[in-house]
Write an enzyme that holds these catalytic residues in place. Structure first.
Site, PDB file in Angstrom:
ATOM      1  N   CYS A  12     -18.346 -18.913  25.768  1.00 37.48           N
ATOM      2  CA  CYS A  12     -18.101 -17.514  26.090  1.00 37.48           C
ATOM      3  C   CYS A  12     -16.946 -17.041  25.208  1.00 37.48           C
ATOM      4  O   CYS A  12     -16.615 -17.697  24.224  1.00 37.48           O
ATOM      5  CB  CYS A  12     -17.856 -17.297  27.574  1.00 37.48           C
ATOM      6  N   CYS A  84     -21.683 -15.396  28.872  1.00 38.67           N
ATOM      7  CA  CYS A  84     -21.058 -14.076  28.945  1.00 38.67           C
ATOM      8  C   CYS A  84     -21.905 -13.155  29.815  1.00 38.67           C
ATOM      9  O   CYS A  84     -23.125 -13.273  29.850  1.00 38.67           O
ATOM     10  CB  CYS A  84     -20.955 -13.474  27.556  1.00 38.67           C
ATOM     11  N   CYS A  92     -21.282 -11.318  23.670  1.00 37.35           N
ATOM     12  CA  CYS A  92     -21.316 -12.780  23.587  1.00 37.35           C
ATOM     13  C   CYS A  92     -21.154 -13.225  22.142  1.00 37.35           C
ATOM     14  O   CYS A  92     -21.740 -12.630  21.241  1.00 37.35           O
ATOM     15  CB  CYS A  92     -22.667 -13.292  24.085  1.00 37.35           C
TER      16      CYS A  92
END
Length: 164
Positions: A12, A84, A92
């Site tokens: 992430c 994400c 992301c």
């Protein structure tokens, strides 16, 4: 049980909350020969304290875990899972290596504003979503799927769409 060692990267942006929860939970549940690592495209440099306490409450160790950059990975992953979410237009990071990639979006509980109870509920919900997805992943016939990348990707993508 996998006969080969597999490494899964949970990725992430900040590598302080969702990806670390994913890494620790995966490593807690995974059989020998499988391991997770986590990283961020813009790591915060520290783990979110609520993520650490949540994992501790589940009996999952975070010893040795830290927020790190995807430029500092200890191994090349076989599978990359971005976690994400869509809250606040989060973007992301895109891992560009030649690996199987999938997206299991989860909104960041670290950005929830509210009462202590509301924030705790957000962290619990995030953990429940991540754990259910990891359990579904570990139930896959990975020895077969690792030799069929399109089928593996299709199964991983389905997991990312499990009801939350």
């Amino acid at each position: 049980m996998p006969e080969t060692n597999y490494t899964v990267l949970f990725l992430c942006t900040g590598n302080s909350c969702r990806s670390v929860i994913s890494e620790a939970t995966f490593n807690h549940l995974a059989p020998a020969g499988m391991r997770a690592i986590s990283a961020g495209s813009q790591p915060t440099g520290k783990l979110h304290p609520r993520a650490v306490s949540l994992l501790a409450s589940k009996g999952i160790s975070t010893e040795g875990y830290f927020s790190k950059s995807w430029n500092d990975l200890p191994a090349t992953p076989d599978i990359v899972v971005t976690v994400c979410g869509s809250a606040a237009g989060e973007t992301c990071p895109a891992y560009l290596g030649a690996v199987t990639r999938t997206h299991w979006g989860v909104d960041d509980p670290g950005h929830v504003v509210g009462t202590e109870e509301e924030i705790s509920i957000a962290f619990e919900r995030t953990y429940d979503i991540i754990r259910a997805r990891i359990e579904a992943f570990l139930a896959l016939p990975l020895d077969r799927l690792m030799n069929d990348q399109p089928a593996l990707k299709a199964e991983l993508d389905k997991i990312g769409h499990l009801p939350t």
